[in-house]
Write an enzyme that holds these catalytic residues in place. Structure first.
Site, mmCIF file in Angstrom:
data_model
loop_
_atom_site.group_PDB
_atom_site.id
_atom_site.type_symbol
_atom_site.label_atom_id
_atom_site.label_comp_id
_atom_site.label_asym_id
_atom_site.label_seq_id
_atom_site.Cartn_x
_atom_site.Cartn_y
_atom_site.Cartn_z
ATOM 1 N N HIS A 127 -8.214 -8.664 0.812
ATOM 2 C CA HIS A 127 -7.784 -7.530 1.635
ATOM 3 C C HIS A 127 -8.993 -6.936 2.314
ATOM 4 O O HIS A 127 -9.687 -6.091 1.749
ATOM 5 C CB HIS A 127 -7.105 -6.454 0.776
ATOM 6 C CG HIS A 127 -5.780 -6.882 0.233
ATOM 7 N ND1 HIS A 127 -5.651 -7.599 -0.924
ATOM 8 C CD2 HIS A 127 -4.529 -6.689 0.703
ATOM 9 C CE1 HIS A 127 -4.365 -7.834 -1.150
ATOM 10 N NE2 HIS A 127 -3.657 -7.299 -0.178
ATOM 11 N N LYS B 236 -17.293 -8.312 0.564
ATOM 12 C CA LYS B 236 -16.336 -8.242 -0.526
ATOM 13 C C LYS B 236 -16.648 -9.302 -1.578
ATOM 14 O O LYS B 236 -16.452 -10.487 -1.319
ATOM 15 C CB LYS B 236 -14.922 -8.463 0.003
ATOM 16 C CG LYS B 236 -14.394 -7.296 0.814
ATOM 17 C CD LYS B 236 -13.005 -7.570 1.339
ATOM 18 C CE LYS B 236 -11.981 -7.611 0.234
ATOM 19 N NZ LYS B 236 -11.786 -6.345 -0.473
ATOM 20 N N ASP C 123 -10.565 -11.174 -3.874
ATOM 21 C CA ASP C 123 -9.627 -10.305 -3.180
ATOM 22 C C ASP C 123 -9.878 -10.375 -1.677
ATOM 23 O O ASP C 123 -10.987 -10.170 -1.220
ATOM 24 C CB ASP C 123 -9.798 -8.890 -3.744
ATOM 25 C CG ASP C 123 -9.465 -7.818 -2.731
ATOM 26 O OD1 ASP C 123 -8.451 -7.984 -2.040
ATOM 27 O OD2 ASP C 123 -10.211 -6.843 -2.654
ATOM 28 N N TYR D 284 7.685 -6.404 -8.766
ATOM 29 C CA TYR D 284 6.605 -7.373 -8.630
ATOM 30 C C TYR D 284 5.678 -7.233 -9.819
ATOM 31 O O TYR D 284 5.093 -6.175 -10.039
ATOM 32 C CB TYR D 284 5.854 -7.047 -7.338
ATOM 33 C CG TYR D 284 4.666 -7.901 -6.996
ATOM 34 C CD1 TYR D 284 4.787 -9.280 -6.892
ATOM 35 C CD2 TYR D 284 3.438 -7.320 -6.723
ATOM 36 C CE1 TYR D 284 3.702 -10.056 -6.535
ATOM 37 C CE2 TYR D 284 2.343 -8.091 -6.366
ATOM 38 C CZ TYR D 284 2.483 -9.457 -6.266
ATOM 39 O OH TYR D 284 1.406 -10.218 -5.905
ATOM 40 N N TYR E 76 5.640 -7.474 6.042
ATOM 41 C CA TYR E 76 5.138 -6.448 5.124
ATOM 42 C C TYR E 76 3.629 -6.252 5.261
ATOM 43 O O TYR E 76 3.139 -5.147 5.470
ATOM 44 C CB TYR E 76 5.466 -6.854 3.671
ATOM 45 C CG TYR E 76 4.849 -5.930 2.669
ATOM 46 C CD1 TYR E 76 5.484 -4.750 2.302
ATOM 47 C CD2 TYR E 76 3.593 -6.199 2.108
ATOM 48 C CE1 TYR E 76 4.901 -3.881 1.411
ATOM 49 C CE2 TYR E 76 3.003 -5.329 1.221
ATOM 50 C CZ TYR E 76 3.654 -4.170 0.877
ATOM 51 O OH TYR E 76 3.071 -3.294 -0.001
ATOM 52 N N HIS E 77 2.899 -7.344 5.127
ATOM 53 C CA HIS E 77 1.432 -7.237 5.083
ATOM 54 C C HIS E 77 0.849 -6.881 6.436
ATOM 55 O O HIS E 77 -0.273 -6.413 6.521
ATOM 56 C CB HIS E 77 0.830 -8.538 4.569
ATOM 57 C CG HIS E 77 1.412 -8.938 3.252
ATOM 58 N ND1 HIS E 77 2.577 -9.660 3.151
ATOM 59 C CD2 HIS E 77 1.014 -8.672 1.990
ATOM 60 C CE1 HIS E 77 2.859 -9.840 1.878
ATOM 61 N NE2 HIS E 77 1.945 -9.252 1.157
#
Lengths: 322, 664
Positions: free
Chosen positions: B531, B525, B529, B5, B159-160
């Site tokens: 996350h 945040k 981003d 990636y 995955y996440h």
């Protein structure tokens, strides 16, 4: 006596608003005195702001509705202050205040001011700071919203702080029924069924509420609470809600009940505050609620903190002599 | 297929990197886009500041996409694009570039990630509300199934979910529910005939995670293989075994990679890779391995090469590929697999009963479950119930020569001029295109989508006309609106507080009393981003120790954060940043606070921040910098309280004042 902070509030300085809110939440004795003085000053001036309470079950979309109302009001060039109350943890005393997440429209706009507050020791209810916070915001903004969670005692409390109480109903959630069962149907001045994008379900909830209200029955004060369909998501029906709020305020002014309504709230607060300090026993010692009411009625010129202080002295004297 | 990636700085530099990797034996491309591109902003948008080229390549228009694939024949390449909210647009740009290369779009092979559900749950790069997003995904599925048969329009990402804390059961249940939401959305369309559905089903692939518990992960892969086939047969009536095959790629776990003793990560990565390759019947089709030093910053080419070598050793040196499924007949593996299937079915049914994945995003059900699991995991690490070598066990050791010479020596830093140059290219591009072509193409996009039509064809037209990523997204924002996902932070009273927690609580109470009101912390945040897991866990913990926490969420400009801090009257600010844009954004917040007269407000920063940057931030006035190495949240809270006390000029009654008592 006018204070510098009071003057800056009236000049709508957002930094002063923040400072004043910090002050009224401060529990240190010296600060409490300053806070009382500030509140006395603000109440004496009696801000012209439109005060609106917004209540409803969690998930009904209160925050998103307020967010949409803020956008509409900003388009009408009105400034807006908001107090959002969230519950505190009974174990740690901490609280998660997440209202800024949903109230995004004022994120970068100094015409919008949001203060999140924890309910602290008041279970789902309002803290004394909430009441003072509304006074502070009302001195600096055109419209003030108070958002509270839960269907129950907080409605009755918030009602005393505002000109209009909006109940936000979630279509199909059945909370409106609970609400009616709890006998609270007479409290709100405006009903909004949010998420009208849900279609038929929203309309059914609408009719349920209208049914519960008794169609077109005006209340004792001559006001028929409207039941409005709105969608905060699609920005539909929002202007009608704002119009209804101004119409209700106009109605209160017309019928001369604008001041009386807030006075009733102040009286309720006064009794609660005295009970919190001295217990029911203390309040009874000076003649009970009736005596407080009588004092309140005959000393209209006195500000809330002044009355509180006079009655406190009376109670302390009464308790001291028994 | 072997790929890593990658992508950063600019299309030109990423293109160079791709061509180098292809020359080294890599057989496919996996494109990482930067956050503005993922969230639909041009490089010169205020929210893009500090983020351009940081976690991937910026692609604003057709020339960027063209530069990205210079001298890379698109018909011979398998291209995987990690893109979600703006995936229709990126595919449109790719199609436009393919035509320029003389390649027929129908010859394109590859994957768009396009799993928007997990964006709301974990990654945060969503733009539109869930329903609209699912519709856009269905548009792409409907378009590619006939027009680009070699394209995997959707790569459902469990995955996440694992990165956000999902247990294996949650990972299986929620990713399957996501796939069902997309399939049902396609099946209910008028422009898709029933005969096409089996092929649509066959084109849906998955992207799994592999944790260090590699035996269980093997069972998880087997369980998903069985469940997927079962769903295909029972729900969609598919019989062709080829179409029923559960196809998945893997990136092994980043969550368990540690900043402490980072060399151990190479071993973790190898073991995790085993978990998804051991069982032949449930073996990953493609595998991406993170770099050993991912927790420290952006990996360099050498770091990526090391990961590539792990895969090559596994594939070419070991005898792994010589046998049929080695677990055939294993009672133990079979039993664990069946348990996972049973529990996952139950959890998936719960989601379906509340209206499916979209509804379970809107009501925050899935997010709440993930936040709970994550809190549990962190607590287990804090108490030592879960061992992390080098972090909460076996922490003493020799110094690693790999990280000697300062951390900057072991990571790649993005040249700060990349953002400026990208903006210059964007401005030059805008000035030479036909404005009227762009306007009419965007109007067409608006009209088609507003009328319920498929967004892909008008997007291709807009790509060719020279529209930009920001313009494309804004056009659709006007129709669908923007969305903020619920946080999933559950306000729930935990069990008995640990001794440490109780002592921090006591200190919070003391400091609150002295301050006159309860310690109030702003958590947010800055930048793009999304996350939010770390920030959410900090918010939960802060409440748990008795602070009032204003959770401000994601995608905030420094100016918005300063306003929040002022309006809310907080005592400290906690900023979380994982995208590598910390330097610019944090400094902007500090400057803004000073301008607002709040220069004394302590600012604490958490995220993936290299040591040298941490020093710079501290020099600029940040009180504490926390990285994934700091797993003990209770200790962090203790330090935040002391910072608040210190800023307010209160004495440190806890007695930790060694630094100040050495004055004599």
């Amino acid at each position: 006596m006018p204070t510098e902070l009071g003057a800056r509030l009236r000049a709508r300085d957002p930094a002063a608003v923040a400072q004043a809110l910090n002050l009224i939440e401060d529990a240190r004795p010296a600060k409490r005195e300053a806070a009382s003085a500030l509140l006395a000053e603000l109440e004496a001036r009696g801000g012209e702001a439109l005060r609106v309470g917004v209540t409803g079950a969690p998930g009904a979309g209160k925050s998103t509705l307020i967010d949409a109302l803020v956008r509409e009001l900003r388009a009408r060039k009105k400034t807006v202050g908001i107090v959002a109350v969230d519950p505190s943890s009974q174990k740690s005393g901490g609280a998660l205040l997440g209202d800024r997440l949903r109230l995004r429209s004022g994120a970068a706009d100094d015409g919008v001011f949001l203060r999140s507050m924890a309910a602290r020791d008041r279970l789902g209810g309002l803290s004394a700071a909430t009441r003072a916070g509304v006074e502070v915001l009302a001195s600096a903004f055109d419209v003030v919203f108070v958002e509270t969670v839960g269907v129950g005692q907080s409605e009755a409390e918030v009602m005393h702080l505002v000109h209009s109480l909006v109940f936000v109903a979630q279509p199909g959630a059945g909370d409106s029924i609970q609400f009616m069962k709890a006998g609270l149907i007479e409290v709100p001045d405006v009903f909004v069924v949010n998420k009208s994008d849900l279609g038929a379900m929203a309309e059914r909830t609408c009719s349920e509420l209208q049914g519960g209200l008794g169609l077109n029955d005006a209340g004792a004060d001559g006001w028929t609470p409207p039941v409005l369909l709105a969608s905060a998501r699609d920005a539909k029906g929002i202007d009608a809600v704002v119009d209804a709020l101004y119409a209700h305020r106009h109605h209160l002014a017309e019928t001369g009940t604008l001041r009386a309504r807030l006075d009733r709230g102040r009286l309720a607060w006064l009794v609660t505050a005295l009970r919190e300090r001295y217990g029911s026993y203390g309040v009874e010692a000076i003649g009970g609620v009736e005596a407080v009411e009588a004092h309140f009625a005959t000393n209209r010129a006195q500000t809330f903190p002044e009355i509180l202080s006079v009655l406190s002295n009376e109670i302390e004297a009464a308790l001291g002599t028994t | 297929m072997i790929r890593t990636y990658s992508g950063h700085s600019s299309a030109e530099q990423s293109n160079e990197l791709y061509r180098t990797n292809l020359a080294k034996g890599q057989t496919g491309l996996s494109v990482a886009f930067d956050l503005p591109t993922q969230t639909g902003y041009d490089s010169d948008h205020p929210l893009a500041r500090g983020e351009v080229g940081k976690v991937g390549v910026p692609v604003c228009h057709i020339e960027d996409m063209s530069a990205l694939f210079r001298e890379i024949p698109l018909d011979k390449m398998n291209t995987s694009m990690t893109i979600n909210a703006t995936s229709n647009w990126m595919l449109a740009l790719l199609i436009a570039v393919a035509e320029r290369q003389g390649v027929s779009p129908s010859a394109l092979k590859g994957t768009t990630q396009n799993d928007i559900i997990k964006e709301y749950l974990s990654r945060g790069t969503y733009v539109f509300p869930p329903e609209a997003s699912v519709r856009m995904t269905a548009d792409m599925i409907a378009h590619t199934v006939d027009e680009i048969p070699g394209w995997n329009p959707v790569n459902v990402c469990s995955y996440h979910l694992q990165e956000a804390g999902a247990t294996p059961v949650q990972e299986i249940a929620y990713s399957m529910a996501t796939a069902l939401a997309l399939l049902d959305a396609v099946a209910s369309r008028d422009d898709v005939s029933d005969e096409v559905i089996p092929r649509v089903f066959g084109r849906i692939s998955f992207f799994l995670n592999a944790s260090i518990r590699f035996v269980e992960e093997t069972c998880k892969c087997r369980a998903m293989t069985k469940m997927w086939e079962e769903i295909g047969r029972e729900r969609y009536g598919i019989t062709d075994p080829k179409l029923l095959r559960f196809r998945y790629g893997v990136q092994v776990n980043s969550l368990g990679l540690t900043e402490a003793q980072p060399e151990n990560n190479a071993i973790r990565i190898a073991l995790e890779a085993l978990g998804v390759t051991l069982s032949k019947n449930a073996r990953a089709r493609a595998m991406q391995l993170p770099a050993w030093n991912e927790a420290l910053g952006l990996p360099r080419p050498w770091d990526q090469q090391w990961s590539l070598r792990i895969q090559q050793i596994l594939a070419y040196e070991t005898d792994l590929l010589e046998y049929p499924d080695i677990f055939e007949g294993s009672v133990v593996v079979e039993q664990r697999t069946n348990e996972l299937i049973e529990q996952s079915r139950e959890e998936m049914q719960k989601v379906l009963d509340m209206g499916g994945a979209v509804a379970a995003v809107e009501n925050a059900y899935m997010k709440q479950r993930l936040v709970e699991s994550q809190s549990q995991r962190l607590q287990n690490i804090e108490t030592g119930d879960q061992t992390l070598v080098g972090v909460n066990a076996f922490t003493e050791g020799e110094e690693s020569p790999l990280t000697a010479g300062g951390s900057l020596a072991s990571i790649l830093s993005v040249d700060e001029s990349a953002e400026r140059e990208q903006i210059e290219r964007l401005e030059a591009f805008r000035s030479q295109r036909s404005q009227s072509d762009v306007s009419s193409a965007l109007q067409n996009l608006h009209d088609v989508v507003n009328a319920g039509g498929n967004a892909v064809p008008p997007s291709i037209r807009a790509a060719k006309a020279g529209a930009t990523t920001g313009e494309w997204t804004d056009t659709l924002r006007k129709i669908f609106g923007e969305y903020r996902a619920p946080t999933g932070i559950v306000v729930r009273e935990g069990g008995e507080a640990s001794e440490m927690t109780s002592s921090v609580r006591k200190r919070v109470d003391e400091v609150s009393q002295t301050l006159g009101r309860r310690v109030k912390l702003l958590v947010g945040k800055p930048g793009l981003d999304g996350h939010s897991n770390g920030a959410e866990q900090i918010a939960v913990k802060a409440r748990d120790v008795g602070m009032e926490v204003v959770y401000d969420g994601i995608r905030l400009t420094p100016a918005e954060l300063v306003k929040s801090a002022r309006d809310e009257g907080v005592h400290a600010i906690g900023l979380s940043i994982l995208s590598g844009s910390h330097s610019v954004l944090v400094i902007d917040v500090l400057d803004g606070l000073r301008e607002a007269g709040l220069g004394d407000l302590p600012v604490i920063v958490g995220g993936i921040i290299p040591e040298d940057d941490a020093l710079k931030l501290k020099a600029a006035g940040v009180r504490h910098v926390y990285t994934p190495r700091d797993f003990d949240f209770t200790r962090i809270m203790g330090e935040i309280v002391e910072t608040v006390a210190e800023a307010a000029g209160l004495d440190n009654e806890a007695g930790g004042g060694a630094a100040t008592s050495n004055a004599d």
